[in-house]
Design a protein around this motif. Structure first.
Motif, PDB file in Angstrom:
ATOM      1  N   PRO A 177       0.933  -1.347   0.058  1.00 48.00           N
ATOM      2  CA  PRO A 177      -0.164  -0.080   0.030  1.00 48.00           C
ATOM      3  C   PRO A 177       0.831   1.081  -0.077  1.00 48.00           C
ATOM      4  N   ARG A 178       2.138   1.281   0.340  1.00 51.71           N
ATOM      5  CA  ARG A 178       2.894   2.528   0.284  1.00 51.71           C
ATOM      6  C   ARG A 178       3.616   2.559  -1.056  1.00 51.71           C
ATOM      7  N   HIS A 227       2.650   3.834  -4.301  1.00 53.05           N
ATOM      8  CA  HIS A 227       1.879   4.475  -5.235  1.00 53.05           C
ATOM      9  C   HIS A 227       2.482   5.068  -6.184  1.00 53.05           C
ATOM     10  N   ALA A 277       5.804  10.755  -8.618  1.00 55.80           N
ATOM     11  CA  ALA A 277       5.825  11.540  -9.681  1.00 55.80           C
ATOM     12  C   ALA A 277       7.032  12.375 -10.335  1.00 55.80           C
ATOM     13  N   LEU A 278       8.261  11.586  -9.894  1.00 61.24           N
ATOM     14  CA  LEU A 278       9.347  12.427 -10.476  1.00 61.24           C
ATOM     15  C   LEU A 278      10.508  11.450 -10.888  1.00 61.24           C
ATOM     16  N   ARG A 335      12.712  20.763   5.248  1.00 55.44           N
ATOM     17  CA  ARG A 335      12.422  19.617   4.456  1.00 55.44           C
ATOM     18  C   ARG A 335      11.757  20.194   3.004  1.00 55.44           C
ATOM     19  N   ILE A 366      12.841  17.832   0.515  1.00 56.01           N
ATOM     20  CA  ILE A 366      12.193  16.467   0.901  1.00 56.01           C
ATOM     21  C   ILE A 366      10.856  16.583   0.255  1.00 56.01           C
ATOM     22  N   PHE A 367      10.181  17.889   0.406  1.00 57.55           N
ATOM     23  CA  PHE A 367       8.903  18.193  -0.069  1.00 57.55           C
ATOM     24  C   PHE A 367       8.797  18.198  -1.573  1.00 57.55           C
ATOM     25  N   ASP A 368       9.883  18.687  -2.300  1.00 56.48           N
ATOM     26  CA  ASP A 368       9.872  18.657  -3.808  1.00 56.48           C
ATOM     27  C   ASP A 368      10.189  17.345  -4.412  1.00 56.48           C
ATOM     28  N   GLY A 409       8.820  14.581  -3.086  1.00 53.72           N
ATOM     29  CA  GLY A 409       7.726  13.818  -2.899  1.00 53.72           C
ATOM     30  C   GLY A 409       7.824  12.686  -1.816  1.00 53.72           C
ATOM     31  N   VAL A 410       8.881  13.025  -0.948  1.00 52.63           N
ATOM     32  CA  VAL A 410       9.160  12.099   0.062  1.00 52.63           C
ATOM     33  C   VAL A 410       8.007  11.905   1.307  1.00 52.63           C
ATOM     34  N   THR A 411       7.610  10.654   1.480  1.00 55.11           N
ATOM     35  CA  THR A 411       6.514  10.716   2.499  1.00 55.11           C
ATOM     36  C   THR A 411       6.968  10.375   3.767  1.00 55.11           C
ATOM     37  N   GLY A 412       8.193   9.834   4.005  1.00 55.51           N
ATOM     38  CA  GLY A 412       8.714   9.338   5.415  1.00 55.51           C
ATOM     39  C   GLY A 412      10.215   8.976   5.179  1.00 55.51           C
ATOM     40  N   ALA A 413      10.847   8.481   6.117  1.00 56.65           N
ATOM     41  CA  ALA A 413      12.123   7.820   6.045  1.00 56.65           C
ATOM     42  C   ALA A 413      12.129   6.481   6.478  1.00 56.65           C
TER      43      ALA A 413
END
Lengths: 194, 165
Positions: free
Chosen positions: A28-29, A31, A34-35, A140, A143-145, A147-151
């Motif tokens: 489920p992680r 998906h 986009a990059l 971050r 990290i935002f650009d 598309g990081v959701t976590g580590a």
């Protein structure tokens, strides 16, 4: 015709079952990212070892690189350090992107890059140091650009600074072969690859 | 009826739980409305099915802050959604785009309704042709009544002709 219609509900049920069954084995992680096939977003962030030096996207070009998003606060990232260090010894170029968690000013928390440097030094001395350098992303923004959701998350970046793969979760001996294949392809691709 | 009222009151109790919005300053009511709409429509990429208004994951908080920043800059609904999609992919918006891979979301229900309609139509059609003459539709009993009457008449006539022994 009637007989064929009789089997339609059964067929529909089987199709639905197969569809739902395949869901049991999907992550489920996962998906998509986009990059993929896009250049690394522009950034200018401090190097952890020399905070006055700013690292930019151009610094990562030239060689195939793994950009590993991690943080001391993240247990999986710490568990991953050992294996990544092995990879570094095999000649894989790994750059760390340090994920700074938000500090709660209301509790008197502050962010200090020098404290962080010492903490990271201790940790890497203990667990192994896979990183060529560490980029500190306090706000971050990169990290935002990305598309990081976590580590932990890891990006495979080719010589030209184009993102080729986005891996969510840790890199371990089980999933490395797949990433390694891509890595080697990019290395063999030569510098004239698109 | 009473159960409905009970359910409704329970649901109403749950409303404030999702209204955990920090005290944010907006230039206009439209911007506030847009911010509310966007944070409800954008999906937290870290969580399993929560919107960013509902989640306190770091990435959701960052996305809320970015949404706020963009809304304050005066960006439109679509511009903010595009900004997020460029980074977090189509996954991040609850409204999927119409693509080759997603077209089935619209086609499948349509096809199912069409197929169902066709089956029902075929069925009513064939039952009409196959079952004519049986007592399926309102049958015409006048024939049978006439036959019955004729039999009764015959029987009574025969009875009269054969007096008691």
């Amino acid at each position: 015709m009637r007989k064929a219609l009789f089997y339609v509900p059964l067929a529909a049920f089987l199709a639905l079952s197969l569809f739902l069954l395949s869901g049991l084995f999907s992550d489920p992680r996962d998906h998509g990212s986009a990059l993929i096939e896009k250049p690394l977003p522009a950034f200018s962030l401090p190097d952890l070892q020399q905070p006055t030096r700013l690292v930019t996207a151009a610094d990562l070009k030239g060689e195939v690189t793994l950009l590993n998003v991690w943080g001391l606060w993240c247990p999986t990232c710490n568990a991953e350090l050992g294996f990544l260090t092995e990879l570094r010894q095999q000649g894989v170029r790994i750059v760390g992107l340090y994920y700074v968690q938000p500090v709660d000013a209301a509790f008197g928390d502050t962010f200090d890059i020098n404290t962080l440097r010492l903490d990271v030094q201790d940790k890497l001395a203990e667990q192994g140091d896979p990183y060529l350098l560490n980029i500190v992303d306090e706000k971050r923004s990169l990290i935002f650009d990305l598309g990081v959701t976590g580590a932990p998350e890891t990006f495979l970046i080719d010589r030209n600074g184009v993102i080729r793969h986005h891996h969510v979760g840790d890199i371990n001996p089980q999933n490395w072969p797949k990433i390694q294949q891509l890595y080697q392809q990019l290395q063999q691709g030569g510098s004239d690859a698109p | 009826m009473r159960l409905n009222g009970l359910l409704l009151s329970v649901l109403l109790l749950a409303l404030p739980a999702s209204a955990t919005e920090d005290l944010l300053q907006f230039e206009s009511a439209e911007q506030q409305q847009l911010y509310r709409q966007l944070t409800a429509e954008l999906r937290c990429p870290k969580c399993q099915n929560q919107n960013i208004a509902d989640s306190n994951a770091v990435v959701a908080v960052d996305m809320r802050n970015k949404t706020l920043e963009l809304v304050r800059q005066g960006q439109s609904h679509d511009e903010v959604i595009d900004y997020m999609k460029q980074r977090y992919g189509d996954f991040v918006h609850y409204q999927p785009p119409v693509q080759l891979s997603t077209i089935w979301l619209w086609l499948l229900p349509l096809l199912a309704v069409l197929a169902l309609g066709w089956t029902v139509f075929r069925r009513s059609d064939s039952s009409q042709t196959a079952v004519v003459g049986h007592a399926d539709e309102q049958p015409d009993h006048s024939d049978l009544d006439a036959q019955l009457q004729a039999m009764i008449d015959e029987a009574t006539a025969a009875n009269r002709q054969q007096p008691k022994e």
